[in-house]
Motif scaffolding. Structure first.
Motif, PDB file in Angstrom:
ATOM      1  N   UNK A  80      10.449  -6.614  16.801  1.00  0.00           N
ATOM      2  CA  UNK A  80       9.392  -7.212  16.170  1.00  0.00           C
ATOM      3  C   UNK A  80       8.159  -7.162  16.765  1.00  0.00           C
ATOM      4  N   UNK A  81       7.804  -7.047  17.974  1.00  0.00           N
ATOM      5  CA  UNK A  81       6.467  -6.886  18.334  1.00  0.00           C
ATOM      6  C   UNK A  81       5.809  -5.573  17.978  1.00  0.00           C
ATOM      7  N   UNK A  82       6.686  -4.466  17.800  1.00  0.00           N
ATOM      8  CA  UNK A  82       6.177  -3.248  17.552  1.00  0.00           C
ATOM      9  C   UNK A  82       5.806  -3.252  16.045  1.00  0.00           C
ATOM     10  N   UNK A  83       6.793  -4.010  15.262  1.00  0.00           N
ATOM     11  CA  UNK A  83       6.618  -4.211  13.812  1.00  0.00           C
ATOM     12  C   UNK A  83       5.061  -4.852  13.728  1.00  0.00           C
ATOM     13  N   UNK A  84       5.079  -5.943  14.365  1.00  0.00           N
ATOM     14  CA  UNK A  84       3.932  -6.582  14.174  1.00  0.00           C
ATOM     15  C   UNK A  84       2.468  -5.989  14.532  1.00  0.00           C
ATOM     16  N   UNK A  85       2.604  -4.859  15.287  1.00  0.00           N
ATOM     17  CA  UNK A  85       1.446  -4.011  15.829  1.00  0.00           C
ATOM     18  C   UNK A  85       0.833  -3.088  14.528  1.00  0.00           C
ATOM     19  N   UNK A  86       2.008  -2.951  13.501  1.00  0.00           N
ATOM     20  CA  UNK A  86       1.322  -2.462  12.442  1.00  0.00           C
ATOM     21  C   UNK A  86       0.069  -2.922  11.748  1.00  0.00           C
ATOM     22  N   UNK A  87       0.206  -4.467  11.759  1.00  0.00           N
ATOM     23  CA  UNK A  87      -1.005  -5.053  11.124  1.00  0.00           C
ATOM     24  C   UNK A  87      -2.233  -4.756  12.104  1.00  0.00           C
ATOM     25  N   UNK A  88      -2.107  -4.605  13.507  1.00  0.00           N
ATOM     26  CA  UNK A  88      -3.167  -4.046  14.284  1.00  0.00           C
ATOM     27  C   UNK A  88      -3.745  -2.727  13.861  1.00  0.00           C
ATOM     28  N   UNK A  89      -2.875  -1.836  13.839  1.00  0.00           N
ATOM     29  CA  UNK A  89      -3.241  -0.603  13.285  1.00  0.00           C
ATOM     30  C   UNK A  89      -3.858  -0.424  12.120  1.00  0.00           C
ATOM     31  N   UNK A  90      -3.404  -1.316  11.191  1.00  0.00           N
ATOM     32  CA  UNK A  90      -4.035  -1.102   9.973  1.00  0.00           C
ATOM     33  C   UNK A  90      -5.279  -1.819   9.893  1.00  0.00           C
ATOM     34  N   UNK A  91      -5.693  -2.635  10.863  1.00  0.00           N
ATOM     35  CA  UNK A  91      -7.058  -3.271  10.977  1.00  0.00           C
ATOM     36  C   UNK A  91      -8.188  -1.791  11.253  1.00  0.00           C
ATOM     37  N   UNK A  92      -7.565  -1.023  12.014  1.00  0.00           N
ATOM     38  CA  UNK A  92      -8.311   0.159  12.183  1.00  0.00           C
ATOM     39  C   UNK A  92      -8.399   1.280  11.212  1.00  0.00           C
ATOM     40  N   UNK A  93      -7.269   1.577  10.614  1.00  0.00           N
ATOM     41  CA  UNK A  93      -7.028   2.650   9.719  1.00  0.00           C
ATOM     42  C   UNK A  93      -7.793   2.227   8.394  1.00  0.00           C
ATOM     43  N   UNK A  94      -7.620   0.807   7.845  1.00  0.00           N
ATOM     44  CA  UNK A  94      -8.386   0.349   6.508  1.00  0.00           C
ATOM     45  C   UNK A  94      -9.766   1.006   6.631  1.00  0.00           C
ATOM     46  N   UNK A  95     -10.594   0.260   7.378  1.00  0.00           N
ATOM     47  CA  UNK A  95     -11.846   0.736   7.341  1.00  0.00           C
ATOM     48  C   UNK A  95     -12.244   2.292   7.546  1.00  0.00           C
ATOM     49  N   UNK A  96     -11.393   2.783   8.437  1.00  0.00           N
ATOM     50  CA  UNK A  96     -11.551   4.302   8.770  1.00  0.00           C
ATOM     51  C   UNK A  96     -11.485   5.179   7.542  1.00  0.00           C
ATOM     52  N   UNK A  97     -10.577   4.785   6.658  1.00  0.00           N
ATOM     53  CA  UNK A  97     -10.130   5.580   5.472  1.00  0.00           C
ATOM     54  C   UNK A  97     -11.080   5.328   4.415  1.00  0.00           C
ATOM     55  N   UNK A  98     -11.611   4.092   4.051  1.00  0.00           N
ATOM     56  CA  UNK A  98     -12.466   3.566   3.203  1.00  0.00           C
ATOM     57  C   UNK A  98     -13.490   4.699   2.873  1.00  0.00           C
ATOM     58  N   UNK A  99     -14.362   4.877   3.670  1.00  0.00           N
ATOM     59  CA  UNK A  99     -15.554   5.820   3.145  1.00  0.00           C
ATOM     60  C   UNK A  99     -15.013   6.954   2.342  1.00  0.00           C
ATOM     61  N   UNK A 100     -14.045   7.591   2.883  1.00  0.00           N
ATOM     62  CA  UNK A 100     -13.569   8.838   2.357  1.00  0.00           C
ATOM     63  C   UNK A 100     -13.127   8.508   0.903  1.00  0.00           C
ATOM     64  N   UNK A 101     -12.835   7.442   0.332  1.00  0.00           N
ATOM     65  CA  UNK A 101     -12.192   7.080  -0.934  1.00  0.00           C
ATOM     66  C   UNK A 101     -13.429   6.840  -1.961  1.00  0.00           C
ATOM     67  N   UNK A 102     -14.592   6.821  -1.510  1.00  0.00           N
ATOM     68  CA  UNK A 102     -15.850   6.366  -2.633  1.00  0.00           C
ATOM     69  C   UNK A 102     -15.450   7.803  -3.511  1.00  0.00           C
ATOM     70  N   UNK A 103     -15.544   7.320  -4.822  1.00  0.00           N
ATOM     71  CA  UNK A 103     -15.483   8.312  -6.062  1.00  0.00           C
ATOM     72  C   UNK A 103     -16.869   8.751  -6.420  1.00  0.00           C
ATOM     73  N   UNK A 104     -16.690   9.956  -6.960  1.00  0.00           N
ATOM     74  CA  UNK A 104     -17.793  10.331  -7.651  1.00  0.00           C
ATOM     75  C   UNK A 104     -17.737  10.200  -9.045  1.00  0.00           C
ATOM     76  N   UNK A 105     -18.450  11.075 -10.128  1.00  0.00           N
ATOM     77  CA  UNK A 105     -18.086  10.835 -11.520  1.00  0.00           C
ATOM     78  C   UNK A 105     -16.950  11.592 -12.126  1.00  0.00           C
ATOM     79  N   UNK A 106     -16.224  10.745 -12.979  1.00  0.00           N
ATOM     80  CA  UNK A 106     -15.031  11.433 -13.596  1.00  0.00           C
ATOM     81  C   UNK A 106     -15.081  11.250 -15.027  1.00  0.00           C
ATOM     82  N   UNK A 107     -15.385  12.012 -15.540  1.00  0.00           N
ATOM     83  CA  UNK A 107     -15.305  12.457 -17.105  1.00  0.00           C
ATOM     84  C   UNK A 107     -16.637  11.575 -17.362  1.00  0.00           C
ATOM     85  N   UNK A 108     -17.720  11.586 -16.702  1.00  0.00           N
ATOM     86  CA  UNK A 108     -18.890  10.706 -17.204  1.00  0.00           C
ATOM     87  C   UNK A 108     -18.640   9.131 -16.641  1.00  0.00           C
TER      88      UNK A 108
END
Length: 421
Positions: free
Chosen positions: A144-172
Motif C-alpha cells: 500500500x505504501x508503494x501504491x500511495x507513492x503513485x500520487x507523489x510521482x504524479x505530482x512530478x509527472x503532471x507538471x512535467x508533461x503539461x507544457x508538451x500538451x499545449x496545442x496549436x491551431x487545428x482546423x482554424x
C-alpha cells in the motif's frame, strides 16, 4: 511477469493517472486565468471548490466501495476524471477562441472541475481495498505504501508533461492551454477501457480502503491513508485529544502555509519574470517539478538516512520551510525562485512525515486507524482554504503570501518547540 504483478502495475497506473491529471491542470491554471481575463482569486477558488468536494466525497466512496464493488468504484472514478477533463477542455476551448466570454468559460470550467472532485475520489479507496485484499498481512503495508507513492510521482509527472500538451491551431481552432485537459481526458478514457477489459470482477475481498487526501502539487503521501486502511479503529480519537492535538495543529498550519505558497507560484512566475501566460508554463513546471522532487528526496532518501525523531523532523522542517518561503517571496529570477521553492519543499518533506509519525506514536494500537484518518482529513483540509488565502494575499502584494507563510512557520516553530513531546 506474474498475474498479480501485472494487476498491481495496472492499479498503480490508475493512481498515477488520477494524480498526474489533476496536478497537470493545476500547473496551467494561473496561465489559463490570465489568458481568459479571470481574476486571480477566482482561479484559486476553482481549485478550492474541487478540493472541498473531494474531501467530502472521499470518505463517502470509501465507505461504499464494498457495497457497490471495487471495480465499479474504480470505473466511476476514472469516468469522472475523463468526463470532467473533457468538459473542462471544451469550455476552455470556447473561451480561448472567444466563442463565449472568458468569465463564462471559466465558470463552466469550475463546474467541470466539480465532477472530478465528486467522482474522482471514488477510485483510490477501491484501489487500496483490492491491493489490501490480495496481499498477505506481512506484505500489505509495503504494497500500500508503494501504491500511495503513485500520487507523489504524479505530482512530478503532471507538471512535467503539461507544457508538451499545449496545442496549436487545428482546423482554424486555437487549442492552446486547453490541450492538457483534452490529453489527460484521453489518458483517463484509455485507463478506463483497460481496467474494464482486464480487471476481474470483485471476489471475496473483505479488506477496506481509506479516503485519500486530494492529489495536488506538494501533496506527497504521508502514509496516513495506508495506516487508516490497515490498522485498528477500535478506539476513536478526537481532533482535540491531548495526545495528538499538537501534531494535528502542526499539520494543519504547515499544510495551509504550503498550499498558500504553491498555488500562487504560477502567478509569481508570470509577474516576476514578466512573461506572457503561455510562455510562463514551462518555467512554472520546472519550479514545481524541482520542488516536488526535493520533497520526495526528503521522504525517500534524507529522512531514512538521518533517522530523526518526529519532533526533530517537524522542527527542522519548519526552519527550512520558513527560509525557503521568505526567499521565494524575494526571488526575481528563475534560478532564485526554483532554488528557494526547492528549499521550502524540502522543509515540507520533513514536516509531513514528522507530524504523521508523531500522531501515530502518541496513541496505542487500537487508535491507529482513527488517528490516521484524522491526519488524512487535516491534509485534505489544507487544500480547501489554503489556495484562496494565498492568492488573496498575492493580490495585495506579490511577496505577501510567502512572507506570511514564513512567519506562520516561525510562529508554529515556537509552539511546537514547547508542545510536541
Amino acid at each position: 511477469m506474474t498475474g498479480p504483478a501485472r494487476g498491481f502495475a495496472l492499479l498503480f497506473t490508475v493512481m498515477l493517472t488520477i494524480a498526474a491529471a489533476n496536478t497537470a491542470l493545476q500547473s496551467v491554471l494561473p496561465a489559463l486565468g490570465r489568458e481568459l481575463g479571470v481574476a486571480d482569486n477566482a482561479v484559486a477558488g476553482a481549485f478550492s471548490a474541487s478540493a472541498l468536494l473531494w474531501v467530502v466525497a472521499a470518505p463517502f466512496w470509501a465507505n461504499r466501495s464494498e457495497r457497490y464493488g471495487r471495480r465499479a468504484m474504480i470505473l466511476l472514478g476514472l469516468g469522472g476524471l475523463t468526463v470532467s477533463l473533457g468538459l473542462c477542455g471544451l469550455f476552455l476551448l470556447a473561451g480561448i477562441n472567444r466563442w463565449i466570454g472568458g468569465v463564462t468559460a471559466f465558470a463552466l470550467f469550475v463546474g467541470g472541475r466539480m465532477i472530478y472532485g465528486g467522482l474522482g475520489a471514488a477510485a483510490p479507496p477501491a484501489v487500496q481495498a483490492i491491493v489490501a485484499g490480495e496481499t498477505r498481512p506481512e506484505e500489505r503495508t509495503r504494497a500500500l505504501t508503494l501504491l500511495a507513492s503513485a500520487f507523489g510521482l504524479g505530482t512530478i509527472l503532471g507538471p512535467a508533461i503539461a507544457p508538451y500538451l499545449i496545442g496549436g491551431r487545428v482546423g482554424g481552432v486555437e487549442v492552446g492551454l486547453a490541450g492538457p485537459a483534452f490529453a489527460f481526458s484521453l489518458f483517463g478514457l484509455t485507463m478506463l477501457l483497460i481496467v474494464r477489459a482486464t480487471l476481474p470482477a470483485d471476489g471475496a475481498i473483505h479488506a477496506g480502503g481509506a479516503a485519500s487526501a486530494y492529489p495536488s502539487i506538494g501533496g506527497e503521501p504521508t502514509g496516513a491513508s495506508v495506516r487508516a486502511a490497515t490498522e485498528s479503529h477500535a478506539e476513536t480519537v478526537g481532533y482535540l485529544d491531548r495526545r495528538v492535538r499538537a501534531w494535528l495543529a502542526a499539520g494543519l498550519v504547515s499544510g495551509h502555509a504550503q498550499t498558500m505558497t504553491s498555488q500562487a507560484i504560477g502567478f509569481l512566475v508570470i509577474d516576476r519574470l514578466h512573461l506572457a501566460p503561455a510562455a510562463a508554463l514551462e518555467p512554472t513546471a520546472i519550479i514545481l517539478m524541482i520542488g516536488a522532487g526535493a520533497s520526495l528526496l526528503a521522504q525517500w532518501g534524507v529522512i531514512p538516512l538521518l533517522d530523526l525523531s518526529p519532533r526533530a523532523l517537524v522542527l527542522w522542517g519548519l526552519v527550512l520551510a520558513a527560509a525557503g518561503c521568505a526567499a521565494t517571496g524575494l526571488g526575481t529570477s528563475l534560478y532564485a525562485l526554483a532554488t528557494a521553492n526547492a528549499l521550502a519543499s524540502l522543509g515540507w518533506g520533513f514536516t509531513r512525515p514528522g507530524y504523521t509519525a508523531g500522531a501515530s506514536l502518541g496513541v496505542g494500537p487500537d487508535a491507529q486507524g482513527s488517528v490516521a484518518g484524522k491526519v488524512t482529513s487535516v491534509n485534505g483540509a489544507s487544500f480547501v482554504l489554503g489556495p484562496s488565502i494565498g492568492v488573496g494575499l498575492y493580490q495585495l502584494s506579490h511577496a505577501l503570501p510567502y512572507l506570511v507563510a514564513a512567519g506562520a512557520c516561525l510562529g508554529l516553530l515556537g509552539y511546537c518547540w514547547r508542545a510536541l513531546k
